[in-house]
Every structure is written in C-alpha cells, then in structure tokens.
Enzyme design. Structure first.
Site, PDB file in Angstrom:
ATOM      1  N   GLU A 186      -4.369   2.642  13.172  1.00 19.37           N
ATOM      2  CA  GLU A 186      -3.443   3.431  12.587  1.00 19.37           C
ATOM      3  C   GLU A 186      -2.667   2.893  11.688  1.00 19.37           C
ATOM      4  O   GLU A 186      -2.113   1.753  11.948  1.00 19.37           O
ATOM      5  CB  GLU A 186      -2.495   4.199  13.514  1.00 19.37           C
ATOM      6  CG  GLU A 186      -3.294   5.009  14.845  1.00 19.37           C
ATOM      7  CD  GLU A 186      -3.980   6.225  14.226  1.00 19.37           C
ATOM      8  OE1 GLU A 186      -3.622   6.903  13.192  1.00 19.37           O
ATOM      9  OE2 GLU A 186      -4.962   6.657  14.886  1.00 19.37           O
ATOM     10  N   THR A 187      -2.114   3.359  10.450  1.00 25.11           N
ATOM     11  CA  THR A 187      -1.192   3.436   9.669  1.00 25.11           C
ATOM     12  C   THR A 187      -0.297   4.279   9.721  1.00 25.11           C
ATOM     13  O   THR A 187      -0.536   5.447   9.416  1.00 25.11           O
ATOM     14  CB  THR A 187      -1.394   2.798   8.327  1.00 25.11           C
ATOM     15  OG1 THR A 187      -2.253   1.641   8.314  1.00 25.11           O
ATOM     16  CG2 THR A 187      -0.185   2.512   7.264  1.00 25.11           C
TER      17      THR A 187
END
Length: 262
Positions: free
Chosen positions: A46-47
């Site tokens: 995830e970002t």
C-alpha cells in the site's frame, strides 16, 4: 515536483517486521493516474496519501494495481507519520475515507489505536476450488465479508501454506484470509490478495475488521491478541466493541524517509 515520502513498518515495534507502507503527505490531490503510478513504482502492498481537510485529513490508499476502500496498516502508518514525524498535536486523528470516518489515537506502550467499523462475516458454502488453490485438504468453516475467511484448526498448516495465486485471483473477493487458533496468540492469520495486486500481505489491519468479530464470537471474548504473516510477521491487538466498531492497535517503526521526484 518533489514530494516527501516515509516508509513505515506498521504493526511492528522495530524495522523489518510487520507490514511496510509508503506514506506521502500532499498539499492538494494529484490526479488519480499519478497517484497510481507512484504506488506502482513504490511496489509496496500500500501507498497512503493524505491531505489536510479542516480539523482532519482526507486519506486514500493504493496498491500497486488499484485504489482500495480500506487499509489498516497504511492508516496506522499515516497516523504514525503525523504523530511522530510531522508534529501533529491533536489527541485523536480523524481521517475521511471511502470507508467513512476513521479515528486513530495514542494508546498505551507506544501503540496507536484505530477505530474501524466492524464487519460481521457470514457463513458460506466452500466455493469450488478454493481449498485446492490454498493447498488445503479441508477447512473447519468458510465465511465471507470483503474477503473469504477460511478457518482451520491446525495452526501448523498456517506456516506451510503455498497457494496457487493465479487460481486465487479468480475468486470474486478482495482477498482470502486463512486463520487458526494458537501459537501464543488468540488467533493467527495469513492473507492473500492477488486480485488486488498483493499476493501476500504480511499484516492486513482491515481484514481484522472481520476476523476480530469472528474470533470474538467463537472464543466468547472481546479482547484478542493476534499475529499475521508467513516469513514476515506482525502483531495486533483487537477490541471488539458493542457498538459495531473494532479497535485495532499496533506499533509503527520508521524505515526510511526521503523525496519522490515527478
């Protein structure tokens, strides 16, 4: 354009554990294609991006492939960055997200407490091919919410799972959680999400919005000590409340900070 970036190992008190998330504070939103390209380039599960909005923040999460509705470890990482790196002084962070308002506050022993909506998984008939794709001969029961929740009784099988990710990607759910009791915790889990571009997520906070209610009912207790992961593991504490919410707590550890140039 130059953007500040932090990489935080969420659900771990030291680097190289838990689940890594990139966190990028923004002054204003970039276009969706750029947000997705950055997440793809980061190549982490995830970002997270956030933008200040009134007394709180707008928060969004991207895997290398898609934007998702909820991500626990990247929410914890975002809160950790705000508290520990950006000097946020408020007692409770309020994030506006695609899953509604999420709140994060400081807990005990350096942990952060995330207040998430609980999801009660529903029992389903085991989908054809699911156990075979996981490499399991049988399961105690299978439930569904955003993910398939596959409960097994033999905790030793958790470590040895070697799924067929191409086969798992064919199932119309966000991911598949395989969970069992024991190993010094109330329950342990591994989570696989090839459909959203993450073959295995070391620690999936959002999955515990369903896992915690399932185990709270099964074990008849509201407070749960949890571990997730295969070769890389992280630890969580879950408190299932009576108001349709679950408190998911964990530590964070900074791995790196720097700049993105686009």
């Amino acid at each position: 354009m130059q953007l500040e970036i932090f990489q935080v190992d969420a659900f771990s008190s030291k680097p190289f554990g838990g689940n890594a998330a990139a966190v990028i504070p923004l002054e204003q939103w970039l276009d969706d294609a750029t947000l997705q390209r950055i997440a793809e380039e980061n190549n982490l599960s995830e970002t997270a991006y956030f933008v200040k909005q009134g007394a709180g923040y707008q928060l969004r999460w991207f895997t290398p492939a898609v934007e998702v509705d909820l991500c626990g470890h990247a929410t914890l990482a975002s809160a950790w960055v705000l508290f520990e790196q950006l000097g946020e002084q408020t007692e409770v962070l309020r994030f506006s997200t695609r899953s509604g308002e999420l709140r994060v506050s400081r807990g005990t022993d350096g942990m952060l407490e995330m207040d998430f909506p609980a999801k009660q998984p529903q029992p389903v008939t085991t989908p054809p091919g699911l156990l075979e794709a996981l490499g399991l001969d049988s399961a105690r029961e299978v439930y569904r919410s955003d993910d398939y929740l596959v409960a097994i009784d033999d905790v030793s099988l958790i470590e040895t799972l070697r799924p067929d990710f191409a086969a798992l990607a064919a199932f119309d759910v966000r991911g598949i959680a395989v969970t069992a009791p024991g190993r010094g915790f109330d329950f342990v889990t591994r989570w696989f999400g090839p459909r959203v571009g993450v073959n295995e997520d070391p620690v999936t906070g959002s999955a515990h919005t369903s896992l915690a209610p399932y185990w709270a009912q099964r074990l008849d207790q509201s407070s749960l000590r949890c571990e997730q992961g295969g070769a890389r593991k992280g630890q969580l504490h879950c408190e299932v409340l009576g108001n349709g919410r679950v408190i998911i707590s964990g530590h964070g550890a900074l791995y790196l900070k720097g700049s993105v140039f686009i």
